[in-house]
Design a protein around this motif. Structure first.
Motif, short mmCIF file in Angstrom:
data_model
loop_
_atom_site.label_atom_id
_atom_site.label_comp_id
_atom_site.label_asym_id
_atom_site.label_seq_id
_atom_site.Cartn_x
_atom_site.Cartn_y
_atom_site.Cartn_z
N ASN A 91 0.86 -1.18 0.00
CA ASN A 91 0.00 0.00 0.00
C ASN A 91 0.90 1.23 0.00
OD1 ASN A 91 -2.48 -1.51 0.38
ND2 ASN A 91 -1.83 -1.81 2.51
N VAL A 92 0.98 1.89 -1.13
CA VAL A 92 1.73 3.14 -1.20
C VAL A 92 0.77 4.27 -0.84
CG1 VAL A 92 3.05 4.71 -2.66
CG2 VAL A 92 3.25 2.23 -2.98
N VAL A 93 1.04 4.94 0.26
CA VAL A 93 0.17 6.00 0.76
C VAL A 93 0.78 7.34 0.37
CG1 VAL A 93 -1.00 6.94 2.78
CG2 VAL A 93 -0.44 4.49 2.68
N VAL A 94 0.01 8.15 -0.33
CA VAL A 94 0.47 9.48 -0.74
C VAL A 94 -0.42 10.53 -0.08
CG1 VAL A 94 1.46 8.73 -2.92
CG2 VAL A 94 -0.95 9.35 -2.84
N ALA A 95 0.19 11.62 0.34
CA ALA A 95 -0.56 12.69 0.99
C ALA A 95 -0.06 14.04 0.51
CB ALA A 95 -0.43 12.59 2.51
N GLN B 77 6.59 1.78 7.32
CA GLN B 77 5.37 1.01 7.57
C GLN B 77 4.49 1.70 8.62
OE1 GLN B 77 8.49 -0.21 7.45
NE2 GLN B 77 8.53 -2.37 6.84
N ARG B 78 5.11 2.15 9.70
CA ARG B 78 4.34 2.79 10.77
C ARG B 78 3.78 4.14 10.29
NH1 ARG B 78 4.21 2.98 16.37
NH2 ARG B 78 2.73 4.57 17.00
N GLN B 79 4.58 4.89 9.58
CA GLN B 79 4.13 6.20 9.12
C GLN B 79 2.99 6.06 8.10
OE1 GLN B 79 7.68 8.21 7.81
NE2 GLN B 79 8.63 8.08 9.85
N ALA B 80 3.07 5.04 7.24
CA ALA B 80 1.97 4.78 6.31
C ALA B 80 0.72 4.37 7.07
CB ALA B 80 2.37 3.68 5.33
N SER B 81 0.90 3.55 8.11
CA SER B 81 -0.23 3.11 8.92
C SER B 81 -0.90 4.29 9.61
CB SER B 81 0.24 2.08 9.95
OG SER B 81 -0.81 1.70 10.80
N ASP B 82 -0.09 5.20 10.15
CA ASP B 82 -0.65 6.38 10.83
C ASP B 82 -1.42 7.26 9.85
OD1 ASP B 82 0.47 5.49 13.17
OD2 ASP B 82 2.21 6.84 13.10
N LEU B 83 -0.90 7.42 8.64
CA LEU B 83 -1.60 8.22 7.63
C LEU B 83 -2.95 7.59 7.28
CD1 LEU B 83 1.28 9.19 5.15
CD2 LEU B 83 -0.14 10.78 6.47
N MET B 84 -2.94 6.27 7.08
CA MET B 84 -4.18 5.58 6.72
C MET B 84 -5.20 5.62 7.84
SD MET B 84 -2.78 2.25 4.62
CE MET B 84 -4.45 1.65 4.35
N SER B 85 -4.72 5.43 9.06
CA SER B 85 -5.63 5.44 10.21
C SER B 85 -6.28 6.81 10.38
CB SER B 85 -4.86 5.06 11.48
OG SER B 85 -5.71 5.07 12.60
#
Length: 774
Positions: A76-80, A439-447
């Motif tokens: 999961n590539v999370v972009v913001a 991984q954690r930073q992507a998880s925090d963004l998604m949450s």
């Protein structure tokens, strides 16, 4: 046994070329097999027979194209966009398009991967769901809610996800070049002002193990050994033999992947245990060898006696560790069984190395075994000629107030165990990774953007084969409506049906995260209501998915713990009763172990789960840690018990009254046990430097367990209890004494030209005579 080991030690010393060559051939043979036949390791934590696995089997039957959750290498590539901006704005939309174009060029990304700009994908998905709702009569509000639950774009348009699977069979097949290229692509995208992070099972391979932790532990162990022996050569022997044993053990573990699934954490844990016991077992025999050199100039006889006496203790100590680790198989959890067997095999090799390779190396070195002297040891002596060392001083101190010492230990360890009441077991997820990882930073963004439940969905599989064809759609819809009405459900919708219309997958998005207790309660509610909804609709249902599988594994581990404890403690109790010819000594050893392990678990909960002292971010304890910790700590506890109490029993067998026997035992073994415990603590604590949370928590727990058990229970509580018991400590019913076979651990049957004397009691006497013989 002592007689047999005595002959083995002398033979290995005399025929050292054959024994050394044999070990080298074994290493080459195992290494060749591992290099040619080994397979990739796995991170799967599945257990055959658990409800989520049965549901996964149902899913595979209804949807043959489905892939096992642990085998999917999903990223999961999370972009913001920056705060106050959205991904629809021109510069960021173009940057996302460029990112997608570069992602297509990443190795192992399939050509047909569904890569799309989150803005476009969200609009397309929303329209599809609205069109479908018009056809099947789903209310528009519900269709919009379903679209939002699956949308790759957050409601404010700032955060989006780009999801794809690598074209690999398992995440372990991801190549380093793929990893490096993905990181480069993410860095390029960040230059445009976007925040870009990634998580998912396909990112698990990005955790790089630290390479220096083992070296730090070995360095500390070497320092302790130098201080113990005062000789560089002697200090290096336990390190060399332990590293050889661990190398052979880990190579064998790698080779075992040809026959069974081995977890990726298994070699690290086997290394942790193998290094510690390998150094300790060699240290114990080497220390006894040096003692015997003060009574005879016949080195072959000295090593024979050392292996016959200290080696007997090593055999039984190793057996307790071996039993504790192999008994993990009785809980019927494949990955835990593999971990236990791998560590047990490494311990077995450590015992064999100490009994055969060490005497062979001593045969090679001859008089140079204690060369490279860095200090002289000139012990103080009492008027009767016996050595007066810190072991004697401590034993006499405990003997003055044994009741007070025993109470202090029990109260202190009991207090440390209090946090155990808040123990929360779970498997590590991206949301519990270190805060500085992608991984954690992507998880925090998604949450924050989509809610914590987005990363921990539950999948309800519905089998409507037995339902009339005309009623299947309604039955599946009724199951979906039931799941949506449960507490803590943010959304529930049908995400797939098979071609025959006999099966469906309902994705349930919780309001809580995958490691939250509320999600576990939701899974319980789904399972509790299955019978009722199945009778009502005529369907068969099951709940699976990563969250469900890991939760079931945790529950199975908790249920297996009493069985495991019964088997391990029962077998080890019999073994110790055989060694000590006593009931009370094994009983006190076991109760002391329970105290130390409860205190260890309490301290681990306080530090890792509750974040005490700010050392760690609070997170659940990995589910298999308590049962594995209990197995390892029980084995190590019995090591110290055997090392210490065999010397006390040896003095008692030779006629010493109980109080003097305790003092004499500490005179001869306290320094060895202290050195061994210090080495184990250093080796285990060094693993806290690893980035992997499982290894970090295990390193801490094992290190603190050694401190509690060796320095508190064995060095303080056990002598206090032995003082209080007196000669009653060796009580054994006559009928049981007749049933138990004779095991000569103390070497009573070995012929030695001396019985007792001041030098006999000194395990670390002056090296002057040894140097002169050299």
């Amino acid at each position: 046994m002592a007689t047999l080991l005595h002959r083995l030690g002398k033979t290995a010393y005399r025929r050292w070329p054959i024994f050394i060559a044999g070990w080298i051939v074994a290493m080459l043979a195992v290494g060749t097999f591992a290099a040619t036949m080994s397979k990739p390791m796995t991170d799967a934590f599945s257990i055959p027979g658990i409800p989520s696995e049965k549901a996964a089997d149902m899913q595979e039957e209804l949807f043959p194209q489905s892939v096992d959750a642990f085998d999917r290498a999903t990223v999961n590539v999370v972009v913001a966009a920056p705060e106050g901006h959205t991904l629809e704005e021109a510069p960021y939309a173009a940057a996302v398009d460029d990112l997608i174009a570069e992602l297509r060029d990443v190795p192992q990304v399939p050509a047909d991967a569904p890569l799309a700009n989150p803005v476009d994908a969200a609009a397309s998905q929303r329209q599809q769901l609205l069109d479908a709702a018009e056809q099947d009569g789903t209310p528009r509000d519900q269709a919009l809610a379903n679209a939002a639950a699956l949308s790759p774009l957050s409601e404010d348009g700032r955060v989006g996800t780009i999801t794809f699977d690598y074209d690999v069979e398992t995440p372990q097949d991801i190549e380093p070049a793929t990893q490096d290229r993905l990181l480069e692509v993410m860095d390029d995208a960040r230059a445009s002002g976007l925040t870009v992070e990634a998580n998912g099972t396909g990112m698990s391979a990005f955790t790089e193990p630290g390479g220096s932790s083992e070296l730090i532990g070995v360095a500390v162990a070497l320092l302790v050994l130098v201080l113990t022996f005062g000789s560089l050569v002697a200090a290096g022997l336990p390190i060399v033999t332990a590293l050889f044993g661990v190398g052979l053990g880990i190579t064998a573990v790698t080779g075992m992947t040809a026959f069974m699934d081995i977890g990726s954490s298994t070699p690290m844990l086997a290394t942790m245990i193998g290094l510690a016991v390998g150094i300790d077992y060699t240290l114990f025999i080497l220390a006894r060898y040096r003692t015997e050199l003060h009574h005879t100039e016949d080195r072959e006889e000295a090593i024979g006696i050392a292996v016959g006496t200290a080696g007997s203790a090593v055999v039984f100590a190793g057996l307790t560790v071996f039993i504790a680790l192999t008994a993990l198989a009785v809980v019927r959890i494949p990955f835990l069984t593999a971990m236990g067997l791998a560590a047990a095999g490494t311990v077995l090799i450590a015992v064999l190395v100490a009994l055969t390779l060490l005497p062979a190396i001593l045969g090679l070195l001859k008089s140079k075994a204690f060369g490279g002297r860095v200090r002289r040891y000139a012990p103080h002596r009492e008027p009767d000629g016996h050595v007066l060392n810190n072991g004697v001083r401590w034993a006499r101190l405990v003997g003055r107030k044994p009741v007070a010492v025993a109470l202090l230990v029990v109260v202190a360890l009991g207090a440390l165990a209090v946090p155990l009441k808040d123990l929360h077991l779970a498997f590590p997820t991206d949301s519990t990774a270190a805060s500085d990882t992608t991984q954690r930073q992507a998880s925090d963004l998604m949450s924050a953007a989509f809610g914590p439940g987005r990363e921990g969905p539950l999948l309800v599989v519905v089998d409507a084969t037995d339902v009339a064809e005309a009623d299947r759609g309604a039955a599946i819809g009724e199951v979906a409506a039931w799941t949506a009405g449960l507490d803590d459900v943010d959304n529930a919708q049908v995400v797939a049906t098979n071609e025959a219309g006999t099966g469906a997958q309902i994705m349930v998005t919780p309001s809580s995260g995958p490691d939250d207790t509320a999600t576990e309660n939701l899974l319980t509610a789904l399972r509790d209501g299955q019978d009722a909804i199945e009778q009502q609709t005529g369907t068969e249902t099951g709940v699976t998915g990563l969250t469900a599988i890991t939760t079931d594994v945790s529950e199975r581990l908790s249920d297996a713990l009493p069985i495991y404890l019964t088997v391990v403690i029962g077998l080890a109790f019999l073994l110790l009763m055989l060694v000590f010819r006593s009931i009370l000594v094994p009983l006190t050893a076991t109760l002391g172990f329970l105290l130390s392990v409860l205190a260890t678990l309490g301290a681990t909960v306080a530090v890792f789960q509750q974040g005490a002292f700010g050392w760690m971010e609070g997170q659940p304890i990995v589910s298999f840690m308590p049962i594995f910790l209990i197995g390892v700590v029980f084995g190590l506890a019995m090591d110290y018990q055997v090392f210490l109490v065999t010397r006390i029993r040896e003095a008692h067998v030779h006629g010493y009254p109980m109080r003097e026997a305790v003092v004499d035992g500490f005179r001869n073994s306290a320094r060895v046990v202290t050195a061994a415990a210090a080495i184990m603590t250093a080796v285990f604590a060094a693993f806290m430097l690893q980035d992997e949370p499982i290894i970090k928590s295990m390193g801490f727990a094992l290190a603190i367990a050694v401190v509690f058990d060796a320095f508190v229970v064995r060095i303080a509580l056990i002598p206090a209890v032995l003082y209080l018991l007196g000669d009653r400590a060796w009580w054994l019913p006559r009928w049981l004494d007749r049933l138990l076979p004779e095991v000569d651990v103390e070497g009573e049957k070995l012929e030695r030209p001396y019985l007792r004397g001041p030098d006999f009691d000194d395990a670390f006497d002056d090296l002057e005579s040894e140097a002169s013989r050299a």
